[in-house]
Design a protein around this motif. Structure first.
Motif, PDB file in Angstrom:
ATOM      1  N   GLY A 153     -45.828   3.332 -37.665  1.00 23.49           N
ATOM      2  CA  GLY A 153     -45.391   4.728 -37.619  1.00 23.49           C
ATOM      3  C   GLY A 153     -45.987   5.471 -36.443  1.00 23.49           C
ATOM      4  O   GLY A 153     -45.279   6.205 -35.733  1.00 23.49           O
ATOM      5  N   LEU A 154     -47.280   5.284 -36.221  1.00 26.42           N
ATOM      6  CA  LEU A 154     -47.930   5.952 -35.089  1.00 26.42           C
ATOM      7  C   LEU A 154     -47.355   5.466 -33.764  1.00 26.42           C
ATOM      8  O   LEU A 154     -47.116   6.269 -32.852  1.00 26.42           O
ATOM      9  CB  LEU A 154     -49.442   5.726 -35.122  1.00 26.42           C
TER      10      LEU A 154
ATOM     11  N   ASP B  67     -44.041   7.091 -33.275  1.00 25.39           N
ATOM     12  CA  ASP B  67     -44.158   8.537 -33.056  1.00 25.39           C
ATOM     13  C   ASP B  67     -44.728   8.877 -31.683  1.00 25.39           C
ATOM     14  O   ASP B  67     -44.360   9.890 -31.090  1.00 25.39           O
ATOM     15  CB  ASP B  67     -45.029   9.170 -34.143  1.00 25.39           C
TER      16      ASP B  67
ATOM     17  N   ALA C 154     -42.104   9.309 -29.118  1.00 29.80           N
ATOM     18  CA  ALA C 154     -41.114  10.371 -29.334  1.00 29.80           C
ATOM     19  C   ALA C 154     -41.261  11.438 -28.249  1.00 29.80           C
ATOM     20  O   ALA C 154     -42.305  11.543 -27.594  1.00 29.80           O
ATOM     21  CB  ALA C 154     -41.312  10.998 -30.709  1.00 29.80           C
TER      22      ALA C 154
ATOM     23  N   PRO D 106     -44.526  13.907 -29.636  1.00 32.27           N
ATOM     24  CA  PRO D 106     -45.325  13.037 -30.504  1.00 32.27           C
ATOM     25  C   PRO D 106     -46.079  13.784 -31.599  1.00 32.27           C
ATOM     26  O   PRO D 106     -46.174  13.300 -32.722  1.00 32.27           O
ATOM     27  CB  PRO D 106     -46.304  12.352 -29.548  1.00 32.27           C
TER      28      PRO D 106
ATOM     29  N   ALA E 256     -43.747  14.588 -34.354  1.00 30.50           N
ATOM     30  CA  ALA E 256     -43.330  13.358 -35.024  1.00 30.50           C
ATOM     31  C   ALA E 256     -44.417  12.849 -35.969  1.00 30.50           C
ATOM     32  O   ALA E 256     -44.123  12.466 -37.105  1.00 30.50           O
ATOM     33  CB  ALA E 256     -42.974  12.293 -33.986  1.00 30.50           C
ATOM     34  N   VAL E 257     -45.671  12.854 -35.528  1.00 35.32           N
ATOM     35  CA  VAL E 257     -46.771  12.391 -36.381  1.00 35.32           C
ATOM     36  C   VAL E 257     -46.937  13.323 -37.580  1.00 35.32           C
ATOM     37  O   VAL E 257     -47.099  12.859 -38.720  1.00 35.32           O
ATOM     38  CB  VAL E 257     -48.092  12.270 -35.589  1.00 35.32           C
ATOM     39  N   ARG E 258     -46.883  14.620 -37.351  1.00 38.60           N
ATOM     40  CA  ARG E 258     -47.029  15.569 -38.471  1.00 38.60           C
ATOM     41  C   ARG E 258     -45.877  15.433 -39.471  1.00 38.60           C
ATOM     42  O   ARG E 258     -46.090  15.491 -40.685  1.00 38.60           O
ATOM     43  CB  ARG E 258     -47.158  16.990 -37.947  1.00 38.60           C
TER      44      ARG E 258
ATOM     45  N   ARG F  78     -44.182  12.702 -40.048  1.00 41.82           N
ATOM     46  CA  ARG F  78     -44.402  11.446 -40.771  1.00 41.82           C
ATOM     47  C   ARG F  78     -45.491  11.628 -41.823  1.00 41.82           C
ATOM     48  O   ARG F  78     -45.369  11.127 -42.944  1.00 41.82           O
ATOM     49  CB  ARG F  78     -44.776  10.323 -39.801  1.00 41.82           C
TER      50      ARG F  78
ATOM     51  N   PHE G 182     -52.767   9.697 -40.471  1.00 40.17           N
ATOM     52  CA  PHE G 182     -51.827  10.283 -39.513  1.00 40.17           C
ATOM     53  C   PHE G 182     -52.378  11.593 -38.944  1.00 40.17           C
ATOM     54  O   PHE G 182     -52.334  11.822 -37.740  1.00 40.17           O
ATOM     55  CB  PHE G 182     -50.464  10.523 -40.148  1.00 40.17           C
TER      56      PHE G 182
END
Length: 109
Positions: A63-64, A67, A70, A73, A76-78, A80, A100
């Protein structure tokens, strides 16, 4: 000498760099790999992922890695992290969510 992340973290990050460089003409593969290797090393050194078990770690790393390639980023991380509750396959959803969010902090996102 910079730290080298273990293959469990480094390889997915490098694969994400390769994928984004293949998909976007404006991304230089060597620069992307260098940046992703540095991010993997920072996360490894920070211990942000150390509490995850052998099942949750690859899920979080994948996932990281996705992200970080992206366009935004941090967002995207937040996002997820916010969606972790929708993942019944995780052993420790709270731990993954925390990983995350800590990773975002470590990487300055």
């Amino acid at each position: 000498m910079p730290s080298t992340a273990p293959p469990t973290i480094l390889e997915p990050f490098l694969a994400a760099a390769d994928a984004v460089a293949s998909a976007r003409a404006d991304v230089d593969v060597e620069t992307a790999r260098e940046l992703m290797a540095e991010a993997a090393g920072m996360l490894h050194d920070s211990l942000a992922l150390d509490h995850l078990d052998e099942h949750d770690l690859p899920i979080a790393v994948a996932g990281l890695a996705a992200d970080l390639t992206a366009l935004d980023p941090g967002a995207a991380v937040r996002a997820r992290a916010g969606a972790v509750g929708d993942r019944p396959d995780l052993h420790d959803p709270d731990g993954v969510r925390g990983a995350f969010l800590v990773s975002a902090q470590v990487l300055g996102l």
